[in-house]
Design a protein around this motif. Sequence first.
Motif, short mmCIF file in Angstrom:
data_model
loop_
_atom_site.label_atom_id
_atom_site.label_comp_id
_atom_site.label_asym_id
_atom_site.label_seq_id
_atom_site.Cartn_x
_atom_site.Cartn_y
_atom_site.Cartn_z
N ALA A 285 25.12 100.38 84.19
CA ALA A 285 25.86 99.12 84.25
C ALA A 285 25.21 98.09 83.33
CB ALA A 285 25.87 98.59 85.69
N GLU A 286 26.02 97.18 82.80
CA GLU A 286 25.51 96.12 81.93
C GLU A 286 24.98 94.99 82.83
OE1 GLU A 286 25.14 96.06 78.73
OE2 GLU A 286 26.04 98.03 78.39
N VAL A 287 23.68 95.00 83.10
CA VAL A 287 23.12 94.03 84.04
C VAL A 287 22.73 92.72 83.36
CG1 VAL A 287 22.31 95.87 85.54
CG2 VAL A 287 20.76 94.93 83.82
N GLY A 288 22.72 92.69 82.04
CA GLY A 288 22.47 91.44 81.32
C GLY A 288 21.15 90.80 81.70
N ASP A 289 21.19 89.47 81.94
CA ASP A 289 19.96 88.73 82.24
C ASP A 289 19.72 88.58 83.74
OD1 ASP A 289 21.98 87.00 82.89
OD2 ASP A 289 21.28 85.35 81.63
N ARG A 290 20.37 89.41 84.54
CA ARG A 290 20.23 89.30 86.00
C ARG A 290 18.79 89.55 86.46
NH1 ARG A 290 25.21 91.47 84.91
NH2 ARG A 290 27.03 90.61 86.02
N TRP A 291 18.08 90.40 85.75
CA TRP A 291 16.69 90.66 86.14
C TRP A 291 15.83 89.41 86.04
CZ3 TRP A 291 15.62 94.42 89.07
CH2 TRP A 291 16.14 95.71 88.89
N GLU A 292 16.10 88.56 85.07
CA GLU A 292 15.30 87.35 84.89
C GLU A 292 15.37 86.45 86.11
OE1 GLU A 292 13.20 86.25 82.70
OE2 GLU A 292 13.34 87.96 81.33
N GLU A 293 16.59 86.21 86.57
CA GLU A 293 16.78 85.35 87.75
C GLU A 293 16.04 85.92 88.96
OE1 GLU A 293 18.30 84.50 91.62
OE2 GLU A 293 19.00 86.29 90.57
N LEU A 294 16.14 87.23 89.14
CA LEU A 294 15.53 87.86 90.30
C LEU A 294 14.00 87.84 90.21
CD1 LEU A 294 16.39 89.29 92.88
CD2 LEU A 294 16.40 91.45 91.62
N ALA A 295 13.48 88.12 89.05
CA ALA A 295 12.02 88.12 88.86
C ALA A 295 11.43 86.75 89.15
CB ALA A 295 11.68 88.57 87.44
N THR A 296 12.11 85.71 88.72
CA THR A 296 11.63 84.34 88.98
C THR A 296 11.55 84.06 90.47
OG1 THR A 296 12.54 83.54 86.89
CG2 THR A 296 12.12 81.89 88.59
N CYS A 297 12.54 84.54 91.22
CA CYS A 297 12.54 84.33 92.67
C CYS A 297 11.41 85.11 93.34
CB CYS A 297 13.88 84.73 93.27
SG CYS A 297 15.23 83.61 92.87
N GLY A 320 12.40 95.27 85.08
CA GLY A 320 13.71 94.97 84.50
C GLY A 320 13.69 93.78 83.58
N ALA A 321 12.88 92.77 83.95
CA ALA A 321 12.80 91.55 83.14
C ALA A 321 11.73 91.63 82.05
CB ALA A 321 12.51 90.35 84.05
N ASP A 322 11.02 92.77 82.01
CA ASP A 322 9.94 92.99 81.04
C ASP A 322 8.89 91.89 81.15
OD1 ASP A 322 8.55 94.34 79.08
OD2 ASP A 322 9.57 93.32 77.43
N ARG A 323 8.46 91.59 82.36
CA ARG A 323 7.41 90.60 82.60
C ARG A 323 6.08 91.34 82.82
NH1 ARG A 323 9.43 85.42 86.11
NH2 ARG A 323 11.33 84.96 84.95
N GLN A 324 5.41 91.62 81.75
CA GLN A 324 4.19 92.41 81.82
C GLN A 324 3.07 91.68 82.57
OE1 GLN A 324 4.14 95.65 80.93
NE2 GLN A 324 6.33 95.28 80.55
N GLY A 325 2.99 90.38 82.38
CA GLY A 325 1.96 89.62 83.08
C GLY A 325 2.15 89.67 84.58
N SER A 326 3.39 89.56 85.03
CA SER A 326 3.68 89.62 86.45
C SER A 326 3.39 91.00 87.01
CB SER A 326 5.14 89.25 86.71
OG SER A 326 5.39 87.91 86.32
N LEU A 327 3.68 92.03 86.22
CA LEU A 327 3.36 93.39 86.65
C LEU A 327 1.86 93.57 86.86
CD1 LEU A 327 5.65 95.68 84.45
CD2 LEU A 327 5.55 95.65 86.93
N VAL A 328 1.08 93.06 85.93
CA VAL A 328 -0.37 93.18 86.04
C VAL A 328 -0.87 92.44 87.28
CG1 VAL A 328 -2.57 92.53 84.97
CG2 VAL A 328 -0.74 93.54 83.58
N ARG A 329 -0.36 91.22 87.51
CA ARG A 329 -0.79 90.45 88.69
C ARG A 329 -0.42 91.16 89.98
NH1 ARG A 329 0.82 86.19 85.33
NH2 ARG A 329 2.91 86.10 86.28
N THR A 330 0.75 91.75 90.02
CA THR A 330 1.17 92.45 91.22
C THR A 330 0.30 93.67 91.46
OG1 THR A 330 3.43 91.69 90.87
CG2 THR A 330 3.12 93.51 92.42
#
Length: 437
Positions: A285-297, A320-330
Amino acid sequence: MLTDRQGNALQGANAQSADFYSQALEAFNVYRNDPVALIDQAIAHSPDFAMARIFKAYVLGLATEPQANEEAREIVSSLAVQRLTEREASHLSALRLLLEGHWTKAAIVLDWHNMEYPHDLLAIQTGHLMDFYRANAQNLRDRLGRVLSKWTTDIPGYSILLGMHAFGLEETGNYGRAEETGRRAVDMEPLDCWAHHAVAHVMEMQGRAEDGIGWMITRYPHWSGDDNFFKVHNVWHQCLFYMDIGQTGKALALYDRSIRGTRSTVALDLVDASALLWRLDLAGAEVGDRWEELATCWDAHMEGSQYPFNDWHAVMAYVGADRQGSLVRTMNSLQALAKSESEVAGWARNLGIPLAKGFAAFGRGQYREAAEALYPTMFISNRFGGSHAQRDIISVTLTEAAIRGGMGSLAEAMASSRIDTRPRGAINQGLLSRSKV
């Protein structure tokens, strides 16, 4: 002394606070309205009403959110200096263990409590939720089996027990009895979202997508209200049914309208959002920028997280949002948690970290690495949170990793295993077809 509707003493309550307490418990039973607001009203009328404060601590402690858990700890500390009855002291013991991350010990305290006070509906429901959060299918069923003989249909809340029992029966594979019990529960109390979702689980596990869609649509007015705390999860089930017949577009539309329409920051809603968006992404599915909104929450829940099941779902959003820094922190947070002495340390060590590594590797396109990390978790994933349906995302992702990574034998074996249990679904048929290419 005043009592609740099941006959349990309410020390420190007056008529008004007892009434607010009963309203709060009824709201909690069917996951509608705001039980905390009602409990606060009870406490305002009777500041020394211990059961009201215990109730609030349970709701906050079971939220699996760091800030809510901290507020629950403050309530528990204040209760420690109050003179409590034996029943209240038993609740307090369970709460202390829960908030220290000892979920099984807390649940066992409530096992004994339920046997001593079989009409304590708050204890039964909070114990059932502890069983759910630690994925103990047997006790999801047996907690209810141990007390149901002490209840009759004329005791208020009887149908709520049936709804919980239906879910326990489903999670232990007794699908026919689970569906029968769940349908009986919603016949008695149409607003019981837990019973409704137990029947949805039966249909999901049996691959009855068309039946599931019909079940959700027919009963839509009973579970879809804005005051319904369980609405998002039931929409999640509806989306799985649509995906299983190949209608990913309908699932994506429901994601936008009903799962993320309010931009909820509640952890349970974010879990459903991550799990559905990941499945939609896998399905093309074309999820677009939906990952960004979710990652921020998700960011607001990561500081002080004590529930690895949530962290794993946050990882999905960060991948999904390609947030490498957040991945490392988690990952660092999970590794720190894994060093503690609590039960959740084992969850982090044995499941949270391998799942996070596997999903992160998948996001990087390192599919063999993902498969190697995920395969062992399938056999122990029922040791921490959620249902069989929720944890199925591990198998789906593993199978997809094997297909994309050119691991033909693993891909075909995994797809064949899925077909063996649910042969009709479009997702499983697609996985099997692609595994043989």
